[in-house]
Design a protein around this motif. Structure first.
Motif, PDB file in Angstrom:
ATOM      1  N   GLY A  95      30.403  76.645  62.032  1.00 46.08           N
ATOM      2  CA  GLY A  95      31.650  76.388  61.334  1.00 46.08           C
ATOM      3  C   GLY A  95      32.746  75.933  62.288  1.00 46.08           C
ATOM      4  O   GLY A  95      33.556  75.058  61.959  1.00 46.08           O
ATOM      5  N   ASN A 144      41.438  81.122  62.126  1.00 48.68           N
ATOM      6  CA  ASN A 144      41.570  82.377  61.393  1.00 48.68           C
ATOM      7  C   ASN A 144      42.803  83.090  61.939  1.00 48.68           C
ATOM      8  O   ASN A 144      43.344  82.699  62.974  1.00 48.68           O
ATOM      9  N   GLY A 196      23.678  80.656  57.876  1.00 49.24           N
ATOM     10  CA  GLY A 196      24.928  81.037  58.527  1.00 49.24           C
ATOM     11  C   GLY A 196      24.711  81.482  59.956  1.00 49.24           C
ATOM     12  O   GLY A 196      23.574  81.658  60.415  1.00 49.24           O
ATOM     13  N   ASN A 201      30.550  87.037  58.994  1.00 48.77           N
ATOM     14  CA  ASN A 201      29.398  86.517  58.250  1.00 48.77           C
ATOM     15  C   ASN A 201      28.374  87.614  57.999  1.00 48.77           C
ATOM     16  O   ASN A 201      27.778  87.701  56.917  1.00 48.77           O
ATOM     17  N   SER A 233      30.895  85.526  51.380  1.00 53.33           N
ATOM     18  CA  SER A 233      31.888  86.078  52.306  1.00 53.33           C
ATOM     19  C   SER A 233      32.554  87.315  51.710  1.00 53.33           C
ATOM     20  O   SER A 233      32.907  87.346  50.533  1.00 53.33           O
ATOM     21  N   GLN A 279      36.074  78.962  54.333  1.00 46.34           N
ATOM     22  CA  GLN A 279      34.629  79.081  54.494  1.00 46.34           C
ATOM     23  C   GLN A 279      34.021  77.684  54.428  1.00 46.34           C
ATOM     24  O   GLN A 279      33.968  77.064  53.365  1.00 46.34           O
ATOM     25  N   LYS A 333      30.988  76.717  54.688  1.00 41.51           N
ATOM     26  CA  LYS A 333      29.791  76.624  53.856  1.00 41.51           C
ATOM     27  C   LYS A 333      30.159  76.357  52.398  1.00 41.51           C
ATOM     28  O   LYS A 333      29.414  75.714  51.667  1.00 41.51           O
ATOM     29  N   THR A 334      31.320  76.860  51.986  1.00 42.87           N
ATOM     30  CA  THR A 334      31.802  76.575  50.633  1.00 42.87           C
ATOM     31  C   THR A 334      32.139  75.097  50.494  1.00 42.87           C
ATOM     32  O   THR A 334      31.749  74.445  49.509  1.00 42.87           O
ATOM     33  N   SER A 342      35.080  83.809  49.528  1.00 43.00           N
ATOM     34  CA  SER A 342      34.429  82.553  49.913  1.00 43.00           C
ATOM     35  C   SER A 342      35.243  81.329  49.501  1.00 43.00           C
ATOM     36  O   SER A 342      34.947  80.223  49.947  1.00 43.00           O
TER      37      SER A 342
END
Length: 424
Positions: free
Chosen positions: A18, A139, A229, A236, A297, A304, A306-307, A323
């Motif tokens: 990520g 973050n 992930g 995660n 998540s 996120q 992956k989203t 997520s």
């Protein structure tokens, strides 16, 4: 403009984590706006830098805890204690402050420095603060460290996370308060550094790749559910442990569940359909091999990725609310639940639809185009803070100038922008 992009790991050709994906999106966006971007950072072994010019490598460095031995971890801890900094910044101290300052001097003149996340910028904060900066917060790292401390399994691990949170709080305060602008990837993070910072903070929409590849012909799914992930990263892992312990026991025994990515200390799993696959050669192909994607998540901050990738691929999914941080509009094939029983129920329903012949795939191009257009606009607006008298650049943008410029760049990529800043 001439920008210096400072990142623990330089943007790479094949983004897998990520962090790498976000890195590359911002880097590509800055260059798409026509700026010269000089990069400073380390290269992870086995990776290739995304650009072969204007990249100033500090060396090769493995930063993933799961990939190094105990001796290396103890050396990092000793450095962190000696320099009164975080473990993540201690890893960056393979070069000296004098080396960093000499490199910055050689790159002059430049308009400003884009500080990408806290690791390398935190290690040499005093050197970077002499110049105009923009800080990218992947973050609110101190908050994530406190969450990790609360869920740590042992006293040593809890102490390490508490220590990390203490120093991260200091570094994030320094980097955000000294920045001309702050870019975050989620609205909660924009507000997470306090009121004094939030007025200079803007949310950056992200894409997982600059050019969205055409999806090939649909294939029969290999797995009912597919998850991938970096499970060594604690936020995660918290989500995966929740999924395996709370959701999976509620799923039918005939449901196949493929889990890709290295999984340190894999838990005992009784469900017969779970397959731990380790590292897979093609992450995108694996994601598309699933009928439905669980987005799981449960903690941390930031967007996120992956989203975002799931929405770009148009894949059906069931997502926790965590997520969906940083996402304004959900596609019609995304269901939302935080309760394990409801999450499992929605997965069962969606898998049944796929088995009955309804793949529930959508085009992800509209989502991708909207994200990309807004990304360019937001980058341009933030960079306008560098364009003031006495700086090397002659680019001084008003808000209207910013919008027109972003629209022009977006149009060159086949994107369209409506009034109000939304893309279609």
């Amino acid at each position: 403009m001439h920008l210096v992009f400072v990142s623990s790991l330089v943007p790479v050709e094949n983004s897998s984590s990520g962090f790498d994906i976000a890195n590359r999106a911002v880097f590509d966006g800055l260059r798409a706006l026509g700026h010269k971007v000089s990069v400073i950072g380390y290269l992870q072994p086995g990776q290739t830098a995304a650009c072969d010019k204007d990249v100033h490598l500090l060396g090769q460095l493995e930063v993933t805890n799961a990939k190094v031995g105990t001796a290396t971890k103890l050396r990092w801890l000793a450095k962190a204690c000696l320099h009164r900094t975080t473990l993540s910044s201690a890893k960056m101290l393979e070069v000296s402050r004098a080396h960093m300052e000499a490199l910055l001097q050689r790159l002059q003149p430049f308009d400003g420095i884009v500080l990408n996340s806290v690791q390398l910028p935190g290690a040499f904060a005093a050197s970077f603060q002499k110049h105009k900066t923009i800080y990218i917060a992947h973050n609110v790292e101190a908050g994530s460290a406190r969450e990790n401390a609360a869920t740590a399994s042992g006293l040593l691990e809890r102490w390490l996370f508490k220590r990390e949170a203490h120093y991260l709080d200091q570094l994030e305060r320094t980097l955000t308060r000294g920045a001309s602008a702050v870019w975050t990837f989620a609205e909660a993070d924009r507000l997470g550094f306090g009121h004094a910072v939030s007025s200079r903070a803007t949310v950056l929409p992200l894409v997982t790749r600059w050019d969205l590849a055409e999806s090939g012909p649909e294939k029969q799914p290999e797995y009912d559910l597919a998850l991938i992930g970096t499970w060594s990263w604690q936020p995660n892992r918290i989500g995966l442990d929740w999924f395996l312990s709370k959701v999976v026991p509620l799923l039918p025994a005939d449901m196949s569940i493929g889990i890709a990515g290295q999984l340190p200390d894999a838990p005992a799993i009784s469900h017969p359909g779970v397959r731990l696959l380790g590292r897979v050669p093609d992450a995108r192909a694996f994601v598309e091999s699933g009928a439905v994607l669980p987005l799981i998540s449960r903690g941390g901050t930031g967007v996120q990725l992956k989203t975002i990738e799931t929405f770009e691929l148009g894949m059906p999914c069931v997502a926790t609310r965590a997520s969906l941080r940083g996402i304004d509009a959900l596609p019609g094939n995304c269901a939302v639940a935080d309760d394990p029983a409801e999450f499992a129920k929605l997965l069962i329903e969606k898998v049944a639809q796929v088995r009955a012949g309804d793949r529930q795939r959508l085009s992800g191009s509209i989502f991708h185009q909207a994200q990309k257009t807004k990304l360019l606009e937001t980058l341009d607006e933030g960079l306008s803070r560098f364009g003031k008298p006495g700086v090397a650049s002659d680019l001084v943008l008003t808000r209207d100038d910013t919008r027109q410029r972003a629209t022009a760049v977006s149009a060159s990529y086949g994107l369209a922008v409506h009034e109000g800043g939304q893309s279609r």
